[in-house]
Design a protein around this motif. Structure first.
Motif, short mmCIF file in Angstrom:
data_model
loop_
_atom_site.label_atom_id
_atom_site.label_comp_id
_atom_site.label_asym_id
_atom_site.label_seq_id
_atom_site.Cartn_x
_atom_site.Cartn_y
_atom_site.Cartn_z
N THR A 69 45.20 -2.01 -2.18
CA THR A 69 44.12 -0.96 -1.58
C THR A 69 43.11 -1.80 -1.27
O THR A 69 42.27 -1.23 -0.70
CB THR A 69 43.89 0.06 -2.74
N MET A 108 47.51 1.78 2.12
CA MET A 108 47.37 2.89 0.92
C MET A 108 49.07 2.93 0.55
O MET A 108 49.83 3.43 1.22
CB MET A 108 47.07 4.29 1.58
N THR A 121 52.20 3.94 -1.55
CA THR A 121 52.95 4.98 -1.77
C THR A 121 53.99 4.93 -2.96
O THR A 121 54.71 5.97 -3.42
CB THR A 121 54.05 5.33 -0.30
N ARG A 139 45.42 -1.10 -7.35
CA ARG A 139 45.91 0.09 -7.18
C ARG A 139 44.64 0.94 -7.41
O ARG A 139 44.74 2.00 -8.29
CB ARG A 139 47.01 0.65 -7.90
N ASP A 140 43.49 1.05 -6.60
CA ASP A 140 42.41 1.86 -6.91
C ASP A 140 42.69 3.41 -6.58
O ASP A 140 41.77 4.35 -6.74
CB ASP A 140 41.22 1.39 -6.01
N ASP A 141 44.05 3.79 -6.15
CA ASP A 141 44.37 5.19 -5.91
C ASP A 141 44.74 5.77 -7.18
O ASP A 141 44.92 6.90 -6.97
CB ASP A 141 45.54 5.07 -4.61
N GLN A 151 44.52 6.82 -10.99
CA GLN A 151 42.99 6.90 -11.72
C GLN A 151 43.00 6.00 -13.01
O GLN A 151 41.93 5.34 -13.32
CB GLN A 151 43.55 8.34 -12.83
#
Length: 298
Positions: free
Chosen positions: A68, A80, A82, A111-113, A115
């Motif tokens: 990310t 991004m 998946t 992996r800032d996507d 939590q």
């Protein structure tokens, strides 16, 4: 006319790499593909891949192969992600068992996507490797989790044998070299890790040749020792593509040797320093040194 950047000059002799794509190398590559696993050895175009793979060592890269962040030095794909494969820890453990590893390094894309930044997958991977290979030491090279203390706690509760987080460069150049990561936040992560698990050695790495001065390198060493970082690796930055950060200079092996002495003088239990050194290079030897240093303080 100005001086050419090192990127535009021929590589010096000390950066020549011997390519040895023997049977072990191919065997490991085929196994990684069959288990749909990624290695930072390939993704980051590590110069030591042939040596390490020929010796049946590798650094697993979990959480997919899309990062990310877009750090200016790194060859890993950006976008991004998946992929979040909950079975990945088990496959990594199976691969480590097949390779007969006695030291396993686990890293990841950022992996800032997520939590927790992927912290739970890190922890589960440590546990899975230990279940398959009880005598195998496990090192984790983690991102900064955007400063999320709970995420770091998840990793530290899994009790890896070494907690590695790279500051990558000196303070002045950090924002130019890295994306989103902050120099002070990286130091704070290393400090917190030692606070959470005082007996687990911590480790960090810097790449040289991106415009830093010797005084700045020594100051970064002092900053790392101030948070009780135990292991330091220093290597030459190599530009992965023309679109990446340019090399400002090639650092001579004698300078790397001198910096190693400076690091040891400052109290690091182990300093790996040389043009082709990368964070996981000779990682097993670093683990031994850290263990010996820990035993000496008890």
């Amino acid at each position: 006319m100005g001086t050419k950047q090192a990127s535009q000059q021929p590589k010096p002799d000390w950066l020549r790499i011997k390519l040895t794509t023997d049977g072990h190398y191919k065997e490991i590559k085929d196994m990684m593909r069959s288990k749909t696993l990624h290695t930072v050895c390939e993704e980051a175009r590590c110069p030591n891949i042939y040596e390490c793979w020929a010796n049946r060592t590798a650094t697993f890269m979990i959480l997919g192969d899309i990062c990310t962040r877009a750090c200016r030095f790194c060859a890993v794909n950006t976008g991004m992600p998946t992929e979040l494969d909950l079975q990945e820890p088990q496959r990594v453990a199976e691969a480590a068992e097949q390779m007969g590893l006695n030291h396993c390094v686990v890293t990841s894309v950022a992996r800032d996507d997520l939590q927790d930044g992927g912290a739970m997958i890190f922890a589960e991977t440590v546990k899975a490797i230990r279940a398959k290979l009880p005598l195998c030491s496990v090192e984790v090279l983690i991102p900064d989790f955007m400063g999320n203390r709970d995420a770091l706690q998840i990793v530290m509760d899994a009790k890896p044998d070494i907690l590695n987080h790279n500051i990558e460069t000196v303070e002045r150049l950090s924002d130019r070299v890295r994306a989103k990561a902050k120099y002070a936040r990286s130091l704070e992560l290393l400090r917190r890790a030692k606070e959470m698990q005082p007996r687990i050695p911590t480790k960090s790495s810097m790449m040289l040749g991106v415009g830093e001065t010797r005084e700045e390198i020594l100051a970064a060493m002092d900053d790392l020792r101030a948070v009780d970082c135990n292991i330091l690796t220093l290597g030459q930055y190599l530009q992965p593509t023309p679109n990446h950060l340019a090399i400002e200079r090639y650092v001579h092996p004698d300078e790397f040797a001198s910096l190693k002495e400076e690091g040891l003088r400052r109290g690091f239990s182990h300093v790996e320093s040389g043009p082709l050194v990368r964070s996981s290079y000779h990682a097993h030897e670093q683990t031994k040194s850290a263990a010996q240093a820990q035993a000496a303080t008890n």
